[in-house]
Design an enzyme around this catalytic site. Structure first.
Site, PDB file in Angstrom:
ATOM      1  N   ASP A  17       4.242  -4.617  -8.770  1.00 42.82           N
ATOM      2  CA  ASP A  17       4.345  -3.427  -8.168  1.00 42.82           C
ATOM      3  C   ASP A  17       3.886  -2.280  -9.001  1.00 42.82           C
ATOM      4  O   ASP A  17       3.418  -1.292  -8.373  1.00 42.82           O
ATOM      5  CB  ASP A  17       6.005  -3.408  -8.021  1.00 42.82           C
ATOM      6  CG  ASP A  17       6.090  -2.562  -6.821  1.00 42.82           C
ATOM      7  OD1 ASP A  17       5.658  -1.441  -6.252  1.00 42.82           O
ATOM      8  OD2 ASP A  17       7.388  -2.620  -6.167  1.00 42.82           O
ATOM      9  N   HIS A 214      13.568   1.588  -5.724  1.00 38.05           N
ATOM     10  CA  HIS A 214      12.720   2.392  -6.454  1.00 38.05           C
ATOM     11  C   HIS A 214      13.445   3.523  -6.946  1.00 38.05           C
ATOM     12  O   HIS A 214      14.414   3.908  -6.122  1.00 38.05           O
ATOM     13  CB  HIS A 214      11.431   2.830  -5.573  1.00 38.05           C
ATOM     14  CG  HIS A 214      10.455   1.763  -5.701  1.00 38.05           C
ATOM     15  ND1 HIS A 214       9.086   1.953  -6.360  1.00 38.05           N
ATOM     16  CD2 HIS A 214      10.575   0.485  -4.942  1.00 38.05           C
ATOM     17  CE1 HIS A 214       8.482   0.872  -5.991  1.00 38.05           C
ATOM     18  NE2 HIS A 214       9.285  -0.007  -5.299  1.00 38.05           N
ATOM     19  N   CYS A 245       4.073   1.701  -3.836  1.00 36.60           N
ATOM     20  CA  CYS A 245       2.964   0.952  -2.815  1.00 36.60           C
ATOM     21  C   CYS A 245       1.919   1.853  -2.620  1.00 36.60           C
ATOM     22  O   CYS A 245       2.250   3.036  -1.977  1.00 36.60           O
ATOM     23  CB  CYS A 245       3.798   0.630  -1.441  1.00 36.60           C
ATOM     24  SG  CYS A 245       2.857   0.015  -0.203  1.00 36.60           S
TER      25      CYS A 245
HETATM   26  N1  COA Z   1      -6.664 -12.994  -0.288  1.00 34.62           N
HETATM   27  C1  COA Z   1      -7.776 -12.959  -0.344  1.00 34.62           C
HETATM   28  N2  COA Z   1      -8.758 -12.657   0.658  1.00 34.62           N
HETATM   29  C2  COA Z   1      -8.255 -12.475   1.784  1.00 34.62           C
HETATM   30  C3  COA Z   1      -6.677 -12.372   2.012  1.00 34.62           C
HETATM   31  C4  COA Z   1      -5.871 -12.656   0.840  1.00 34.62           C
HETATM   32  N3  COA Z   1      -4.577 -12.824   0.912  1.00 34.62           N
HETATM   33  N4  COA Z   1      -6.249 -12.008   3.032  1.00 34.62           N
HETATM   34  C5  COA Z   1      -7.510 -11.762   3.886  1.00 34.62           C
HETATM   35  N5  COA Z   1      -8.765 -12.051   2.810  1.00 34.62           N
HETATM   36  C6  COA Z   1     -10.081 -11.896   3.370  1.00 34.62           C
HETATM   37  C7  COA Z   1     -10.512 -12.542   4.595  1.00 34.62           C
HETATM   38  O1  COA Z   1     -10.883 -13.895   4.320  1.00 34.62           O
HETATM   39  C8  COA Z   1     -11.644 -11.554   4.996  1.00 34.62           C
HETATM   40  O2  COA Z   1     -12.770 -11.807   4.145  1.00 34.62           O
HETATM   41  P1  COA Z   1     -14.370 -11.636   4.757  1.00 34.62           P
HETATM   42  O3  COA Z   1     -14.174 -10.418   5.216  1.00 34.62           O
HETATM   43  O4  COA Z   1     -15.164 -12.100   3.502  1.00 34.62           O
HETATM   44  O5  COA Z   1     -14.305 -12.541   5.959  1.00 34.62           O
HETATM   45  C9  COA Z   1     -11.077 -10.111   4.753  1.00 34.62           C
HETATM   46  O6  COA Z   1     -10.178 -10.441   3.482  1.00 34.62           O
HETATM   47  C10 COA Z   1     -10.382  -9.335   5.791  1.00 34.62           C
HETATM   48  O7  COA Z   1      -9.385 -10.211   6.458  1.00 34.62           O
HETATM   49  P2  COA Z   1      -8.320  -9.686   7.456  1.00 34.62           P
HETATM   50  O8  COA Z   1      -7.489 -11.155   7.706  1.00 34.62           O
HETATM   51  O9  COA Z   1      -9.109  -9.084   8.773  1.00 34.62           O
HETATM   52  O10 COA Z   1      -7.433  -8.730   6.523  1.00 34.62           O
HETATM   53  P3  COA Z   1      -7.258  -7.292   6.849  1.00 34.62           P
HETATM   54  O11 COA Z   1      -8.306  -6.606   6.638  1.00 34.62           O
HETATM   55  O12 COA Z   1      -6.564  -7.297   8.248  1.00 34.62           O
HETATM   56  O13 COA Z   1      -6.124  -7.144   5.923  1.00 34.62           O
HETATM   57  C11 COA Z   1      -4.183  -7.739   4.350  1.00 34.62           C
HETATM   58  C12 COA Z   1      -4.716  -7.664   5.903  1.00 34.62           C
HETATM   59  C13 COA Z   1      -2.733  -8.300   4.678  1.00 34.62           C
HETATM   60  C14 COA Z   1      -5.088  -8.889   3.705  1.00 34.62           C
HETATM   61  C15 COA Z   1      -4.385  -6.557   3.835  1.00 34.62           C
HETATM   62  O14 COA Z   1      -3.996  -5.557   4.559  1.00 34.62           O
HETATM   63  C16 COA Z   1      -3.465  -6.726   2.587  1.00 34.62           C
HETATM   64  O15 COA Z   1      -3.771  -7.259   1.535  1.00 34.62           O
HETATM   65  N6  COA Z   1      -2.461  -5.727   2.364  1.00 34.62           N
HETATM   66  C17 COA Z   1      -1.530  -5.797   1.099  1.00 34.62           C
HETATM   67  C18 COA Z   1      -1.390  -4.469   0.865  1.00 34.62           C
HETATM   68  C19 COA Z   1      -0.477  -4.542  -0.230  1.00 34.62           C
HETATM   69  O16 COA Z   1      -0.575  -5.399  -1.362  1.00 34.62           O
HETATM   70  N7  COA Z   1       0.564  -3.575  -0.482  1.00 34.62           N
HETATM   71  C20 COA Z   1       1.516  -3.468  -1.601  1.00 34.62           C
HETATM   72  C21 COA Z   1       2.360  -4.559  -1.616  1.00 34.62           C
HETATM   73  S1  COA Z   1       3.419  -4.735  -0.432  1.00 34.62           S
HETATM   74 ZN    ZN Z   2       8.320  -1.840  -4.565  1.00 30.93          ZN
END
Ligand code: COA
Ligand code: ZN
Length: 316
Positions: A17, A214, A245
């Site tokens: 975090d 938080h 976040c």
């Molecule tokens: N680890 C590594 N790569 C990942 C992944 C993961 N967990 N999830 C998706 N990918 C890759 C996919 O393979 C794809 O790769 P490519 O472009 O080479 O084909 C690309 O990322 C996009 O994938 P997609 O499923 O379309 O993801 P998205 O763009 O819709 O994003 C999340 C969705 C969930 C992956 C993203 O929004 C995210 O990581 N959010 C978390 C944010 C965060 O950490 N917030 C704070 C903590 S709560």
């Molecule tokens: Zn938090």
């Protein structure tokens, strides 16, 4: 390493975090040094990284290396965040002890944070449970299901208790080994905490419930006291109050691990954590992030003169 019994589990989440929100990339060696030092201070559960796309949060490009090296440390329960099935599969492949899967109760925050509808995120948790079980990892890898923005959202404002209750019930029913209720943007007050945690506890049966607060508006430790009264015995916190976040406007630091441990210890609730040794870990984080990035009342004021730990008092 064997651990003595504790009353309250304090889980360090600063490496996840905290670091997801800092511009400075801490090198893998620095992360490991931080983990090793906190473990030596008695912190037995640490969220060490996040399995997100490295392009999105470059800080966690070394997730695989951090996890595989930290898994060699004896006595550590190692947790890592996964925002989707892909992230959970990366965690399963390495054999983390616990996966922290997050869904936001706020539909808007869920869309901003993980780019899908809340219901899709909830449904994905079912797939994650199935994937773990199909891989024969049930009993080896725990699935902690976190509910972000459960006590307020900087897009949507107040969140109805009933929505939190329903999401928690869904996740418990789906097989969560732990439910985490998070005040992602620090809106909560103790009365609200009592209301929300009482509602959730009544819903989830024997599934343990953890609190993730938080301290954005100074109510963090008061909220811990309220959650303790409800029977909560697991708390997330960050060294030096790092945290926030990147996809929630106005989010800032978690409650400070050092201050939380001091409060619990003073209340006679043993955490197994040595306060002096914990305070010393700040130097490691400060050497990478700068001392200005760390907050904390205990570090500022010091331990009270003649302070005796809960353990020392109990054995006196
Ligand atoms: N680890 C590594 N790569 C990942 C992944 C993961 N967990 N999830 C998706 N990918 C890759 C996919 O393979 C794809 O790769 P490519 O472009 O080479 O084909 C690309 O990322 C996009 O994938 P997609 O499923 O379309 O993801 P998205 O763009 O819709 O994003 C999340 C969705 C969930 C992956 C993203 O929004 C995210 O990581 N959010 C978390 C944010 C965060 O950490 N917030 C704070 C903590 S709560
Ligand atoms: Zn938090």
């Amino acid at each position: 390493m064997t651990h003595s019994p504790i009353d309250v589990l304090v889980r360090e989440v600063g490496l996840r975090d905290g670091l997801q929100n800092t511009a400075t990339i801490v090198p893998t060696e620095g992360k490991l040094a931080w983990i090793v030092a906190e473990l030596a201070a008695g912190v037995r559960e640490i969220e060490v990284t996040s399995f997100v796309p490295p392009k999105l949060i470059p800080q966690f490009a070394d997730a695989e290396e951090v996890v595989s090296r930290a898994l060699k440390l004896s006595g550590l329960t190692l947790m890592a965040l996964a925002p989707n099935l892909r992230g959970a599969e990366r965690a399963f492949a390495l054999g983390v002890h616990k996966v922290d899967y997050v869904t936001s109760v706020s539909r808007t925050h869920n869309l901003k944070n993980v780019r899908r509808e809340r219901e899709e995120s909830l449904a994905d948790f079912v797939r994650i449970v199935q994937a773990r079980d199909a891989a024969g990892l049930k009993g080896h890898i725990e699935l902690a299901a976190g509910l972000s923005t459960a006590l307020g959202c900087s897009y949507e404002g107040r969140i109805a208790v009933d929505e939190v209750r329903r999401c928690a019930a869904f996740l418990a029913e789906a097989g969560a080994d732990e439910i985490m209720i998070a005040d992602t943007v620090g809106y909560a007050d103790p009365r609200q905490v009592r209301e929300v945690f009482t509602a959730v506890l009544a819903e989830v049966g024997t599934v343990p419930v953890a609190a993730h607060f938080h301290d954005t508006r100074g109510t963090g430790l008061a909220n811990v006291a309220a959650a303790l009264e409800c029977g909560i015995r697991r708390f997330d916190s960050s060294l030096g109050g790092l945290g926030g976040c990147p996809f929630a406007p106005g989010a800032s630091g978690n409650i400070v691990t050092e201050d939380l441990c001091f409060m619990l210890d003073s209340m006679g609730l043993s955490t197994g954590i040595d306060l002096e040794r914990l305070l010393a870990v700040r130097e490691i984080a400060a050497s990478y992030l700068g001392s200005d990035s760390l907050s904390g009342a205990l570090a500022r004021a010091g331990l009270p003169r003649h302070y005796q730990s809960a353990a020392a008092r109990a054995s006196a």
